[in-house]
Motif scaffolding. Structure first.
Motif, mmCIF file in Angstrom:
data_model
loop_
_atom_site.group_PDB
_atom_site.id
_atom_site.type_symbol
_atom_site.label_atom_id
_atom_site.label_comp_id
_atom_site.label_asym_id
_atom_site.label_seq_id
_atom_site.Cartn_x
_atom_site.Cartn_y
_atom_site.Cartn_z
ATOM 1 N N CYS A 1 -22.080 -1.187 13.612
ATOM 2 C CA CYS A 1 -23.431 -1.449 14.097
ATOM 3 C C CYS A 1 -24.201 -0.157 14.343
ATOM 4 C CB CYS A 1 -23.367 -2.271 15.383
ATOM 5 S SG CYS A 1 -22.752 -3.951 15.136
ATOM 6 N N ALA A 2 -23.466 0.920 14.606
ATOM 7 C CA ALA A 2 -24.114 2.183 14.972
ATOM 8 C C ALA A 2 -24.650 2.950 13.768
ATOM 9 C CB ALA A 2 -23.138 3.057 15.739
ATOM 10 N N GLY A 3 -24.131 2.682 12.581
ATOM 11 C CA GLY A 3 -24.555 3.433 11.404
ATOM 12 C C GLY A 3 -24.895 2.531 10.241
ATOM 13 N N ASN A 4 -25.377 3.144 9.174
ATOM 14 C CA ASN A 4 -25.754 2.387 7.982
ATOM 15 C C ASN A 4 -24.624 2.271 6.979
ATOM 16 O OD1 ASN A 4 -28.449 2.029 8.859
ATOM 17 N ND2 ASN A 4 -28.968 4.103 8.177
ATOM 18 N N SER A 5 -23.618 3.136 7.077
ATOM 19 C CA SER A 5 -22.505 3.117 6.136
ATOM 20 C C SER A 5 -21.476 2.070 6.558
ATOM 21 C CB SER A 5 -21.840 4.499 6.073
ATOM 22 O OG SER A 5 -22.765 5.482 5.644
ATOM 23 N N PRO A 6 -20.800 1.441 5.606
ATOM 24 C CA PRO A 6 -19.776 0.462 5.962
ATOM 25 C C PRO A 6 -18.593 1.136 6.649
ATOM 26 C CG PRO A 6 -19.703 0.931 3.615
ATOM 27 C CD PRO A 6 -20.934 1.603 4.142
ATOM 28 N N VAL A 7 -17.960 0.409 7.553
ATOM 29 C CA VAL A 7 -16.742 0.861 8.208
ATOM 30 C C VAL A 7 -15.566 0.136 7.559
ATOM 31 C CG1 VAL A 7 -15.423 0.847 10.364
ATOM 32 C CG2 VAL A 7 -17.856 1.406 10.381
ATOM 33 N N PHE A 8 -14.542 0.897 7.159
ATOM 34 C CA PHE A 8 -13.371 0.321 6.515
ATOM 35 C C PHE A 8 -12.245 0.168 7.535
ATOM 36 C CE2 PHE A 8 -15.768 2.401 3.187
ATOM 37 C CZ PHE A 8 -15.744 1.473 2.162
ATOM 38 N N VAL A 9 -11.619 -1.001 7.560
ATOM 39 C CA VAL A 9 -10.488 -1.256 8.447
ATOM 40 C C VAL A 9 -9.275 -1.570 7.578
ATOM 41 C CG1 VAL A 9 -9.591 -2.612 10.367
ATOM 42 C CG2 VAL A 9 -12.053 -2.203 10.179
ATOM 43 N N ASP A 10 -8.288 -0.692 7.612
ATOM 44 C CA ASP A 10 -7.063 -0.864 6.830
ATOM 45 C C ASP A 10 -6.160 -1.849 7.558
ATOM 46 O OD1 ASP A 10 -4.768 -0.651 5.307
ATOM 47 O OD2 ASP A 10 -4.831 1.540 5.184
ATOM 48 N N LEU A 11 -5.803 -2.941 6.905
ATOM 49 C CA LEU A 11 -5.016 -4.013 7.518
ATOM 50 C C LEU A 11 -3.597 -4.066 6.966
ATOM 51 C CD1 LEU A 11 -7.824 -6.731 7.295
ATOM 52 C CD2 LEU A 11 -7.317 -5.239 9.235
ATOM 53 N N SER A 12 -3.145 -2.961 6.363
ATOM 54 C CA SER A 12 -1.848 -2.928 5.692
ATOM 55 C C SER A 12 -0.892 -1.953 6.369
ATOM 56 C CB SER A 12 -2.017 -2.495 4.229
ATOM 57 O OG SER A 12 -2.955 -3.300 3.564
ATOM 58 N N HIS A 13 0.400 -2.270 6.289
ATOM 59 C CA HIS A 13 1.448 -1.344 6.704
ATOM 60 C C HIS A 13 1.737 -0.366 5.567
ATOM 61 C CE1 HIS A 13 2.528 -3.359 10.438
ATOM 62 N NE2 HIS A 13 2.566 -4.517 9.807
ATOM 63 N N SER A 14 2.137 0.845 5.913
ATOM 64 C CA SER A 14 2.556 1.816 4.900
ATOM 65 C C SER A 14 3.950 1.448 4.375
ATOM 66 C CB SER A 14 2.602 3.221 5.499
ATOM 67 O OG SER A 14 1.319 3.636 5.916
ATOM 68 N N ILE A 15 4.190 1.774 3.110
ATOM 69 C CA ILE A 15 5.491 1.550 2.489
ATOM 70 C C ILE A 15 6.207 2.890 2.377
ATOM 71 C CG2 ILE A 15 6.684 0.834 0.381
ATOM 72 C CD1 ILE A 15 4.402 -1.147 -0.089
ATOM 73 N N SER A 16 7.426 2.944 2.876
ATOM 74 C CA SER A 16 8.226 4.166 2.789
ATOM 75 C C SER A 16 9.622 3.827 2.301
ATOM 76 C CB SER A 16 8.301 4.868 4.149
ATOM 77 O OG SER A 16 8.862 4.009 5.122
ATOM 78 N N SER A 17 10.275 4.786 1.718
ATOM 79 C CA SER A 17 11.611 4.574 1.170
ATOM 80 C C SER A 17 12.583 4.173 2.277
ATOM 81 C CB SER A 17 12.098 5.857 0.493
ATOM 82 O OG SER A 17 13.271 5.617 -0.234
ATOM 83 N N GLY A 18 13.308 3.071 2.051
ATOM 84 C CA GLY A 18 14.312 2.623 3.000
ATOM 85 C C GLY A 18 13.829 1.652 4.058
ATOM 86 N N MET A 19 12.527 1.412 4.149
ATOM 87 C CA MET A 19 12.012 0.490 5.169
ATOM 88 C C MET A 19 12.414 -0.945 4.847
ATOM 89 S SD MET A 19 7.978 0.044 4.171
ATOM 90 C CE MET A 19 7.858 -1.625 4.775
ATOM 91 N N VAL A 20 12.583 -1.771 5.885
ATOM 92 C CA VAL A 20 12.956 -3.172 5.716
ATOM 93 C C VAL A 20 11.768 -4.042 6.104
ATOM 94 C CG1 VAL A 20 14.499 -5.019 6.448
ATOM 95 C CG2 VAL A 20 15.381 -2.694 6.174
ATOM 96 N N THR A 21 11.308 -4.876 5.176
ATOM 97 C CA THR A 21 10.217 -5.800 5.450
ATOM 98 C C THR A 21 10.754 -7.157 5.860
ATOM 99 O OG1 THR A 21 8.779 -4.696 3.841
ATOM 100 C CG2 THR A 21 8.173 -6.926 4.488
ATOM 101 N N VAL A 22 11.711 -7.663 5.098
ATOM 102 C CA VAL A 22 12.339 -8.961 5.365
ATOM 103 C C VAL A 22 13.850 -8.767 5.341
ATOM 104 C CG1 VAL A 22 12.596 -11.355 4.594
ATOM 105 C CG2 VAL A 22 10.404 -10.179 4.279
#
Length: 300
Positions: free
Chosen positions: A78-99
């Motif tokens: 609301c404060a500016g004219n440029s869009p604000v981006f919100v990253d809704l993702s987790h980072s992927i790294s070697s060895g991480m467990v998702t499920v």
């Protein structure tokens, strides 16, 4: 700390009948609110017509974060004219467990920078990585082929379902029941929108707690969202279904209707209830039904 009013109410309609509410909670802008103003909030919020009398009972003011508060990202937009981006993702790294039970991703060199120097001119080097993983890694999208052999795959996914889609955030944070039923979605306009369910479960990401006792949608909720014409459904939890058993009714209902699902989202608390656009286009891979996606929202 923000304040909320906790109260009971009784409303009588001038044409007969009435409704009651017990333990109702409502965001208030200051430290207190009188009964008449509180009754007006209820009538306006519930869009009640033909109200004859409204009684507020057992009112108390509590300290609790607002459920409809404006996020920092919304304020920045609301404060500016440029869009604000919100990253809704987790980072992927070697060895991480998702499920649990699925292999972790492995990220390694296919061609290192040092090795590449012998292939190019002086001062020129490149890094080429190799990635081995299952589709269900990190924050990922499910399309019908994940559940149904005749469903469309990632290559068949239409961009109008996942790119620049109007979104809404449904707050299920702090619910006493893990099962999120259809009633949660009734106050929202779901048709033609991406519906994101904010449970707050992403706070456990990366810990053993994440895999046990997560919130999920009921089959009735999935049926309601399908019948309302929802374009896409996302959740910041381990699974959109209850994983205690072997059935997956939410996946079955939504994917049968061609509605993509995004699981393991994060930062949904940074989104407003509405007035944002969602982007979640995966790679165009033939013969795959699920894949990590850099899902993000834009706010203006």
């Amino acid at each position: 700390m923000q304040k909320r009013a906790c109260f009971d109410f009784e409303i009588e309609f001038s044409n007969g009948g009435g409704i009651q509410g017990h333990g109702f909670r409502l965001d208030i802008p200051g430290d207190d609110i009188d009964d008449e103003s509180l009754a007006a909030y209820v009538i306006r919020d519930m869009r009640l017509l033909m109200v004859g009398k409204a009684h507020i009972l057992n009112k108390r003011i509590i300290q609790e974060p607002h459920k409809r508060s404006t996020s920092q990202a919304s304020r920045e937009a609301c404060a500016g004219n440029s869009p604000v981006f919100v990253d809704l993702s987790h980072s992927i790294s070697s060895g991480m467990v998702t499920v649990e039970g699925l292999p972790a991703p492995m990220i390694c060199d296919h061609l290192s920078r040092v090795a590449s120097r012998s292939l190019y001119g002086a001062g020129t080097e490149f890094q080429i990585n190799r990635l081995e993983m299952v589709g269900n890694t990190g924050t990922y999208i499910d399309v019908p082929f994940h559940r149904y052999a005749d469903g469309y795959d990632l290559a068949g996914l239409s961009l109008d379902r996942v790119a620049d889609v109007p979104g809404i955030t449904v707050k299920a944070l702090g619910a006493t029941d893990r099962a999120i039923d259809w009633h949660h979605f009734v106050p929202y306009e779901c048709r033609g929108r991406a519906v994101l369910v904010h449970t707050g479960w992403d706070q456990h990401w990366g810990s053993e707690r994440y895999f046990d006792g997560h919130p999920y949608l009921t089959e009735k909720a999935a049926t309601y969202l399908r019948d309302q014409g929802t374009l896409m459904v996302g959740i910041d939890s381990l699974n959109i279904d209850n994983t205690a058993g072997s059935e997956r009714p939410v996946h079955s209902v939504l994917l049968a209707a061609g509605i993509p699902i995004i699981e393991h989202m994060t930062r949904l608390e940074d989104l407003p209830p509405e007035n944002f656009r969602l982007h979640a286009a995966p790679p165009k891979v033939v013969g795959m039904g699920t894949f990590p996606v850099r899902v993000h929202a834009t706010l203006r």
